[in-house]
Design an enzyme around this catalytic site. Sequence first.
Site, PDB file in Angstrom:
ATOM      1  N   ASN A 471       0.836  -1.204   0.000  1.00 42.83           N
ATOM      2  CA  ASN A 471       0.000   0.000   0.000  1.00 42.83           C
ATOM      3  C   ASN A 471       0.869   1.251   0.000  1.00 42.83           C
ATOM      4  O   ASN A 471       2.043   1.209   0.382  1.00 42.83           O
ATOM      5  CB  ASN A 471      -0.922   0.021   1.219  1.00 42.83           C
ATOM      6  CG  ASN A 471      -0.196   0.265   2.525  1.00 42.83           C
ATOM      7  OD1 ASN A 471       0.303  -0.670   3.136  1.00 42.83           O
ATOM      8  ND2 ASN A 471      -0.133   1.513   2.964  1.00 42.83           N
ATOM      9  N   CYS A 472       0.278   2.365  -0.447  1.00 41.48           N
ATOM     10  CA  CYS A 472       0.898   3.677  -0.273  1.00 41.48           C
ATOM     11  C   CYS A 472      -0.003   4.468   0.660  1.00 41.48           C
ATOM     12  O   CYS A 472      -0.655   3.886   1.524  1.00 41.48           O
ATOM     13  CB  CYS A 472       1.114   4.375  -1.622  1.00 41.48           C
ATOM     14  SG  CYS A 472      -0.398   4.810  -2.489  1.00 41.48           S
ATOM     15  N   ALA A 473      -0.093   5.776   0.503  1.00 39.85           N
ATOM     16  CA  ALA A 473      -0.843   6.598   1.463  1.00 39.85           C
ATOM     17  C   ALA A 473      -2.337   6.311   1.421  1.00 39.85           C
ATOM     18  O   ALA A 473      -3.006   6.276   2.451  1.00 39.85           O
ATOM     19  CB  ALA A 473      -0.592   8.071   1.200  1.00 39.85           C
TER      20      ALA A 473
END
EC number: 2.7.1.-
Length: 527
Positions: A471-473
């Site tokens: 995942n990212c933000a």
Amino acid sequence: MMKKIQRFGGAMMAPVLLFAFTGIVVGLSSVFTNTEVMGKIAEEGTVWYNFWYVISEGGWTVFRQMPILFAIGLPISLATKTNARACMETFALYTTFNYFVAAILKVFYGIDAAKQVADKVTGYSAIGGVPTLDTNLFGGILIAALVVYLHNKYFDKKLPDFLGVFQGSVFVYIVGFVVMIPCAFLTVLIWPKFQMGISALQGFMKASGIFGVWIYTFLERILIPTGLHHFVYTPFVFGPAAVPDGIQVYWVQHIKEFAQSTQSLKSLFPQGGFALHGNSKIFGAPGIALAMYATAKSDKKKAVAALLIPIIFTAVISGITEPLEFTFLFIAPVLFAVHACLAATMAATMYAFGVVGNMGGGLLDFFFLNWIPMFKNHSGTVIAQIVIGLIFTAIYFFVFRFLILKMDLKTPGREDEDEEMKLYSKADYRAKHGEGDAKGGVSSAEDEYAQKGAIILEALGGKDNIEELNNCATRLRVSVKDASKLLPDAAFKAAGAHGVVRKGTAIQVIIGLSVPQVRERIENLIK
């Protein structure tokens, strides 16, 4: 390769998210210890000053230990197994690397790094308490990437039974210890030349003026769909591309000085033009949302408002715009290109009128790190920024409204009737798997994130279809084995997802700021 680059960029968000809170803490502390704002109560030595000095020092932790945070943060997302141990290994080997660099400087070059740091010589710094060459966040990122590679390759290495004590993290550290020696030598040989190049780049960026600000902001926006925008803003905001230590650190270090000066902010800090991309979040996002609402069918306006209001609130307050941008990106890519051009033009226009600062986030950053501290001596600049921003809100609205109607784009609320799809409810999913209560509802013991994770995992084709999860933000990044097993977008939206990006077997599910919790629940279900 692109998938790996995107994953690397997303991994950098783990430490970046810490700066939002600590930046506000340091900004508030600066305001409350400014005598021009608070009066005599803020004079050094008073109880009030001492209290906020303590608070400020706590806030500075993240900024002063930035290289270590980036080094430790990357394994959280990049390690494919036992992430916690990978973080420990990275910290140990990164510290070892810095001790090696300091020792090489002393033995082979006669340079005492501790003395250089004490004398505040440019190019030297104490990283985690170790006086060494100042490789900034780049050193932390590169060493972390190398350690993650060693961890993924050697953590499960089976040694003979009599050497079993050296398996796992110990073996990774042993291999890494040897690898860090040539890395340290290469750093001592090569990094000073990079520092010269960075210094030249800083001069070029300072001289590039309005055009440079436009290009930077355009690239920062247009690359969001690829995930590569992290590689645009990180060297400027957190790295030395524009100023030493990055715009974020430099701004908070000098915020009181800038606030008390009567010179123009642009003359004091011209490099601050490379951190104006947050204006598109504050002023552009509402214009986009209003255009979508205005062009929606009359019987769908209420539903569109319910969709857009929380998204806009998130964009304006926290600066997270991806849910809004992905709402229209893959329905009408031309709008995203227009958005990037307008965002760049807004930033360049503001810069032309003297607006600079640290404005990459949302409204909280604007208030506490920019507007409130600067208003007394730079009110004209603050007012000019707000006026220009509101003008661009109107420009966004009319441009988007015109294009949506002219091109008959199917933005939210304008879908054809035959395109409507029944959304799966949580109760539907739970009932299908026999996991609901007698009424078909969800057990009270099941938390919201677990519910979302279960629905998303099902929509991804089940746990056997998952090859890689990250995942990212705001986005869940998934590599699946068979893309044909994925359910329609409506199945993902039943879990509260804002949208889905499909590129072959590389899938991005737009969830929002709760994505780390949802990812953890999905990983638990897979295990």
